[in-house]
Design an enzyme around this catalytic site. Structure first.
Site, PDB file in Angstrom:
ATOM      1  N   HIS A 152      58.635  66.961  64.963  1.00 34.69           N
ATOM      2  CA  HIS A 152      58.342  68.149  65.778  1.00 34.69           C
ATOM      3  C   HIS A 152      56.837  68.487  65.692  1.00 34.69           C
ATOM      4  O   HIS A 152      56.447  69.535  65.160  1.00 34.69           O
ATOM      5  CB  HIS A 152      59.184  69.299  65.245  1.00 34.69           C
ATOM      6  CG  HIS A 152      59.308  70.498  66.120  1.00 34.69           C
ATOM      7  ND1 HIS A 152      58.260  71.003  66.854  1.00 34.69           N
ATOM      8  CD2 HIS A 152      60.368  71.315  66.362  1.00 34.69           C
ATOM      9  CE1 HIS A 152      58.669  72.087  67.502  1.00 34.69           C
ATOM     10  NE2 HIS A 152      59.954  72.292  67.215  1.00 34.69           N
ATOM     11  N   GLU A 259      57.145  65.942  70.792  1.00 33.45           N
ATOM     12  CA  GLU A 259      58.079  65.578  69.739  1.00 33.45           C
ATOM     13  C   GLU A 259      58.772  64.244  70.036  1.00 33.45           C
ATOM     14  O   GLU A 259      59.598  64.159  70.949  1.00 33.45           O
ATOM     15  CB  GLU A 259      59.116  66.682  69.579  1.00 33.45           C
ATOM     16  CG  GLU A 259      58.502  68.067  69.424  1.00 33.45           C
ATOM     17  CD  GLU A 259      59.518  69.175  69.482  1.00 33.45           C
ATOM     18  OE1 GLU A 259      60.646  68.970  68.967  1.00 33.45           O
ATOM     19  OE2 GLU A 259      59.208  70.244  70.048  1.00 33.45           O
TER      20      GLU A 259
END
Length: 296
Positions: A152, A259
């Site tokens: 992330h 991500e």
């Protein structure tokens, strides 16, 4: 570039961290969450954003590269489970650290606790002129298991409203805001007329190379991925960040999340004894000050 490489225990913006220094770049890694907090190639500002208001361990750290595993968001899970899984709230173990002839440093980390189904997670982090980060999931159980995941990454930008991302043109994406599916028209920007000022998109059947062009910081960040067919692009926008207690109200302008993921339709299924590796490679290059901003 001359110099020696070091790995020391210290403090990074108030977080206990391993501080990694090499001839090509510096980095900081929190063993809480196995979370990369900083990557600074020499000659550039930090590629990653870390919230000055982030909670401290044992809470989840806001920024850097949180490890989402064994599920992304709450995909396929009950609404009561922790967002993005337990890996980012757990203490990891440093298993090995090596320095090569160029001075690049490679760390091997492990998440001590397996899932109930027998999935075990390890991470490799290579710090040099580029950063390579990989998550390897090994199935040690005795029945087929599935999982989703993401790295992330919060990329630091000069102004989120002025960056654009290449490599997504024409791709189909699921939009978490309206629950629908759409097709990307042109490069990604936060000014997309379909849903301006925010983004929470999971691109399916994505490629493996994406570029974040930042005219304010005069740089282009390159993200190369393998072991995934999804890419998530997230920025909560001005209204969305108001619900995020551990970030300043104006912080949405300071980052864009790209991500590398296996999420949405991209669910990984492993038979007993199999393993899967998700990897991302981060690099950066300068943008000439003479380049017209309209061409970036």
């Amino acid at each position: 570039m001359s110099g020696t490489s070091t790995i020391t225990q210290g403090d990074y913006q108030g977080f206990p961290a391993l501080l990694i220094r090499t001839p090509q770049a510096n980095a900081a890694l929190s063993l809480h969450g196995g979370q990369l907090l900083s990557f600074v190639p020499h000659g550039f500002d930090d590629l990653l954003w870390l919230s000055p208001n982030s909670t401290r361990p044992p809470g989840a750290i806001r920024g850097g590269v949180p490890v989402c595993w064994p599920y992304f968001g709450r995909q396929g899970q009950a609404a009561t489970v922790p967002q993005h899984g337990f890996a980012r709230n757990s203490m990891w173990t440093l298993q090995d650290a090596q320095t090569d002839s160029q001075g690049d440093v490679t760390l091997q980390l492990a998440l001590p606790m397996p899932t109930a189904s027998g999935l075990q997670l390890t991470q490799t982090l290579h710090v040099g002129e580029v950063l390579r980060q990989s998550l390897t999931t090994e199935h040690t159980g005795d029945a087929t298991a599935t999982f989703t995941q993401a790295l992330h990454s919060y990329f630091k930008v000069g102004d989120a409203t002025r960056v654009h991302i290449t490599g997504l043109r024409g791709l189909r994406y699921a939009d978490r805001y309206d629950g629908g599916e759409h097709q990307q028209a042109g490069d990604w920007t936060l000014q997309d007329p379909r849903d301006p000022g925010r983004s929470d998109r999971t691109y399916q059947s994505a490629g493996d190379c994406f570029e974040l062009h930042d005219p304010v910081l005069r740089r282009c960040i390159t993200l190369q991925t393998s072991g995934s067919r999804s890419l998530v692009v997230w920025n909560p926008g001005e209204s969305g960040i108001a619900a995020i207690a551990d970030a300043p109200a104006d912080a949405w302008r300071d980052f864009v999340c790209l991500e590398a993921a296996n999420a949405g339709e991209d669910v990984i299924e492993l038979a007993p004894g199999q393993r899967h590796t998700l990897q991302q490679t981060l690099g950066v290059s300068p943008v000439s000050a003479e380049t017209p901003l309209s061409m970036l």
